[in-house]
Scaffold this motif. Structure first.
Motif, PDB file in Angstrom:
ATOM      1  N   GLY A  36       0.797  -1.223   0.000  1.00 55.49           N
ATOM      2  CA  GLY A  36       0.000   0.000   0.000  1.00 55.49           C
ATOM      3  C   GLY A  36       0.828   1.272   0.000  1.00 55.49           C
ATOM      4  O   GLY A  36       0.276   2.373   0.019  1.00 55.49           O
ATOM      5  N   ASP A  37       2.148   1.129  -0.015  1.00 57.47           N
ATOM      6  CA  ASP A  37       3.015   2.301  -0.044  1.00 57.47           C
ATOM      7  C   ASP A  37       2.957   2.972  -1.411  1.00 57.47           C
ATOM      8  O   ASP A  37       2.876   2.292  -2.439  1.00 57.47           O
ATOM      9  N   VAL A  38       3.023   4.300  -1.422  1.00 59.53           N
ATOM     10  CA  VAL A  38       3.059   5.033  -2.684  1.00 59.53           C
ATOM     11  C   VAL A  38       4.464   4.907  -3.269  1.00 59.53           C
ATOM     12  O   VAL A  38       5.447   5.267  -2.632  1.00 59.53           O
ATOM     13  N   LEU A  39       4.546   4.362  -4.481  1.00 59.51           N
ATOM     14  CA  LEU A  39       5.816   4.197  -5.175  1.00 59.51           C
ATOM     15  C   LEU A  39       6.136   5.401  -6.050  1.00 59.51           C
ATOM     16  O   LEU A  39       7.297   5.772  -6.226  1.00 59.51           O
ATOM     17  N   LYS A  64      15.609   1.409 -13.884  1.00 62.81           N
ATOM     18  CA  LYS A  64      14.801   2.113 -12.888  1.00 62.81           C
ATOM     19  C   LYS A  64      13.303   1.943 -13.180  1.00 62.81           C
ATOM     20  O   LYS A  64      12.524   1.624 -12.283  1.00 62.81           O
ATOM     21  N   THR A  65      12.910   2.138 -14.427  1.00 66.39           N
ATOM     22  CA  THR A  65      11.497   1.993 -14.796  1.00 66.39           C
ATOM     23  C   THR A  65      11.064   0.542 -14.708  1.00 66.39           C
ATOM     24  O   THR A  65       9.965   0.249 -14.228  1.00 66.39           O
ATOM     25  N   GLU A  70       7.690  -3.521 -11.943  1.00 63.77           N
ATOM     26  CA  GLU A  70       7.612  -4.819 -11.258  1.00 63.77           C
ATOM     27  C   GLU A  70       7.031  -4.689  -9.858  1.00 63.77           C
ATOM     28  O   GLU A  70       6.428  -5.625  -9.355  1.00 63.77           O
ATOM     29  N   ARG A  71       7.193  -3.526  -9.242  1.00 67.04           N
ATOM     30  CA  ARG A  71       6.718  -3.321  -7.869  1.00 67.04           C
ATOM     31  C   ARG A  71       5.286  -2.806  -7.798  1.00 67.04           C
ATOM     32  O   ARG A  71       4.680  -2.815  -6.731  1.00 67.04           O
TER      33      ARG A  71
END
Length: 82
Positions: A36-39, A64-65, A70-71
């Motif tokens: 639920g963390d904002v990436l 990086k992208t 993937e996350r």
């Protein structure tokens, strides 16, 4: 994979449904992790075009992208007038 993570097929189906629901309108989008963390927070003139661009093969040109994509476990958006 975190304990909250869904199987890859569930994640893919959920993301595809969220991508399909994106409007063409301008707005702000958030990518969230399985915890639920904002990436990432971004803005776009066309939410549909911009957010979908992350999931195209060309977007994986940078490590990086690729790692960001993937996350991503969920996509949220807020439409705006401009």
């Amino acid at each position: 994979m975190s304990p909250n993570a869904a199987p890859a097929s569930d994640r893919a189906e959920r993301l595809e449904a969220q991508l399909s629901a994106l409007p063409q309108s301008p707005g702000v989008y958030l990518f969230r992790s399985d915890a639920g963390d904002v990436l990432y927070v971004g803005k776009a003139k066309s939410l549909r075009s911009r957010v979908r661009s992350y999931f195209r093969r060309e977007a994986y040109a940078t490590a990086k992208t690729a790692e960001l994509v993937e996350r991503i476990d969920a996509i949220e958006f807020v439409s705006a007038e401009s």
